[in-house]
Design a protein around this motif. Structure first.
Motif, mmCIF file in Angstrom:
data_model
loop_
_atom_site.group_PDB
_atom_site.id
_atom_site.type_symbol
_atom_site.label_atom_id
_atom_site.label_comp_id
_atom_site.label_asym_id
_atom_site.label_seq_id
_atom_site.Cartn_x
_atom_site.Cartn_y
_atom_site.Cartn_z
ATOM 1 N N VAL A 12 46.539 33.524 30.144
ATOM 2 C CA VAL A 12 45.371 32.967 30.142
ATOM 3 C C VAL A 12 44.435 33.815 30.641
ATOM 4 O O VAL A 12 44.755 34.360 31.801
ATOM 5 N N VAL A 13 43.455 34.167 29.904
ATOM 6 C CA VAL A 13 42.406 34.967 30.193
ATOM 7 C C VAL A 13 40.918 34.467 30.264
ATOM 8 O O VAL A 13 40.668 33.422 29.815
ATOM 9 N N ALA A 14 40.101 35.394 30.995
ATOM 10 C CA ALA A 14 38.802 34.951 30.934
ATOM 11 C C ALA A 14 38.039 36.110 30.205
ATOM 12 O O ALA A 14 38.351 37.358 30.321
ATOM 13 N N LEU A 15 36.860 35.845 29.726
ATOM 14 C CA LEU A 15 36.061 36.927 29.367
ATOM 15 C C LEU A 15 34.736 37.164 30.213
ATOM 16 O O LEU A 15 34.483 36.388 30.817
ATOM 17 N N PRO A 16 34.468 38.451 30.114
ATOM 18 C CA PRO A 16 33.446 38.867 31.224
ATOM 19 C C PRO A 16 31.929 38.147 30.969
ATOM 20 O O PRO A 16 31.513 37.917 32.105
ATOM 21 N N ASP A 17 31.648 37.457 29.744
ATOM 22 C CA ASP A 17 30.324 36.758 29.579
ATOM 23 C C ASP A 17 30.579 35.389 29.906
ATOM 24 O O ASP A 17 29.513 34.588 29.765
ATOM 25 N N GLU A 18 31.827 34.929 30.139
ATOM 26 C CA GLU A 18 32.131 33.440 30.204
ATOM 27 C C GLU A 18 31.367 33.022 31.595
ATOM 28 O O GLU A 18 31.505 33.890 32.604
ATOM 29 N N PRO A 19 31.003 31.821 31.709
ATOM 30 C CA PRO A 19 30.510 31.264 32.778
ATOM 31 C C PRO A 19 31.570 31.298 34.032
ATOM 32 O O PRO A 19 32.603 30.994 33.772
ATOM 33 N N ALA A 20 31.165 31.734 35.115
ATOM 34 C CA ALA A 20 32.050 31.614 36.266
ATOM 35 C C ALA A 20 32.604 30.287 36.616
ATOM 36 O O ALA A 20 33.784 30.219 36.728
ATOM 37 N N GLY A 74 24.342 30.024 36.556
ATOM 38 C CA GLY A 74 24.050 31.341 35.671
ATOM 39 C C GLY A 74 25.139 32.572 36.055
ATOM 40 O O GLY A 74 24.937 33.583 35.384
ATOM 41 N N LEU A 75 25.772 32.377 36.828
ATOM 42 C CA LEU A 75 26.810 33.546 37.248
ATOM 43 C C LEU A 75 27.743 33.555 35.995
ATOM 44 O O LEU A 75 28.567 32.688 35.491
ATOM 45 N N LYS A 76 27.922 34.990 35.551
ATOM 46 C CA LYS A 76 29.220 35.228 34.626
ATOM 47 C C LYS A 76 30.347 35.799 35.426
ATOM 48 O O LYS A 76 30.386 36.149 36.583
ATOM 49 N N VAL A 77 31.546 35.444 34.757
ATOM 50 C CA VAL A 77 32.752 36.068 35.335
ATOM 51 C C VAL A 77 32.584 37.625 35.662
ATOM 52 O O VAL A 77 33.154 38.152 37.068
ATOM 53 N N ARG A 78 31.737 38.481 34.922
ATOM 54 C CA ARG A 78 31.653 39.827 35.399
ATOM 55 C C ARG A 78 30.977 39.753 36.841
ATOM 56 O O ARG A 78 30.864 40.934 37.394
ATOM 57 N N ASP A 79 30.195 38.846 37.061
ATOM 58 C CA ASP A 79 29.507 39.182 38.550
ATOM 59 C C ASP A 79 30.339 38.760 39.486
ATOM 60 O O ASP A 79 29.961 39.051 40.819
ATOM 61 N N VAL A 80 31.398 38.283 39.288
ATOM 62 C CA VAL A 80 32.485 37.922 40.576
ATOM 63 C C VAL A 80 33.706 38.650 40.405
ATOM 64 O O VAL A 80 34.728 38.480 41.263
ATOM 65 N N MET A 81 34.172 39.100 39.306
ATOM 66 C CA MET A 81 35.474 40.070 39.087
ATOM 67 C C MET A 81 35.705 41.196 39.817
ATOM 68 O O MET A 81 34.658 41.785 40.217
ATOM 69 N N SER A 82 36.825 41.546 40.295
ATOM 70 C CA SER A 82 37.357 42.867 40.795
ATOM 71 C C SER A 82 37.599 43.855 39.654
ATOM 72 O O SER A 82 38.267 43.214 38.654
ATOM 73 N N GLU A 83 37.215 44.801 39.649
ATOM 74 C CA GLU A 83 37.336 45.796 38.439
ATOM 75 C C GLU A 83 38.642 46.601 38.549
ATOM 76 O O GLU A 83 39.095 47.255 37.659
ATOM 77 N N LEU A 84 38.992 46.823 39.940
ATOM 78 C CA LEU A 84 39.896 47.505 40.295
ATOM 79 C C LEU A 84 41.411 46.795 40.392
ATOM 80 O O LEU A 84 41.411 45.667 40.807
ATOM 81 N N VAL A 85 42.419 47.112 39.145
ATOM 82 C CA VAL A 85 43.493 46.317 38.937
ATOM 83 C C VAL A 85 44.412 47.082 38.925
ATOM 84 O O VAL A 85 44.654 48.103 38.336
ATOM 85 N N LEU A 86 45.549 46.783 39.559
ATOM 86 C CA LEU A 86 46.875 47.456 39.477
ATOM 87 C C LEU A 86 47.863 46.546 38.669
ATOM 88 O O LEU A 86 47.876 45.524 38.635
#
Length: 92
Positions: A12-20, A74-86
């Motif tokens: 199950v995934v999220a897209l960066p422009d999806e509403p948070a 108005g927040l998108k997933v990209r606004d709250v996600m962490s970009e560093l992923v192991l």
């Protein structure tokens, strides 16, 4: 013990422009705690957790506390996600 024994499928995934808030609902309904964030081609961009998104509940009640002035809706997933992923492979 292999990672594949602990993996959730289907992913199950999220897209960066999806509403948070939509991502938060997805986590609540799926019982998961993290969603990989992928681009339209499936490339991994980051990860968002239930903890990241649970903060939106407070912001939804008190939007003035949000430093950027954005309202939570108005927040998108990209606004709250962490970009560093192991990552690990299924057979690790």
């Amino acid at each position: 013990m292999r990672v594949r024994l602990w993996m959730s499928q289907p992913v199950v995934v999220a897209l960066p422009d999806e509403p948070a808030l939509d991502a938060l609902r997805t986590l609540q309904h799926s019982g998961l705690h993290h969603l990989p964030v992928v681009d339209p081609h499936g490339a991994l961009l980051g990860i968002v957790s239930d903890r990241d998104l649970s903060l939106l509940r407070c912001l939804d009640r008190w939007p003035a506390v949000h430093a950027s002035g954005k309202v939570p809706h108005g927040l998108k997933v990209r606004d709250v996600m962490s970009e560093l992923v192991l990552t690990v492979a299924p057979d690790d």
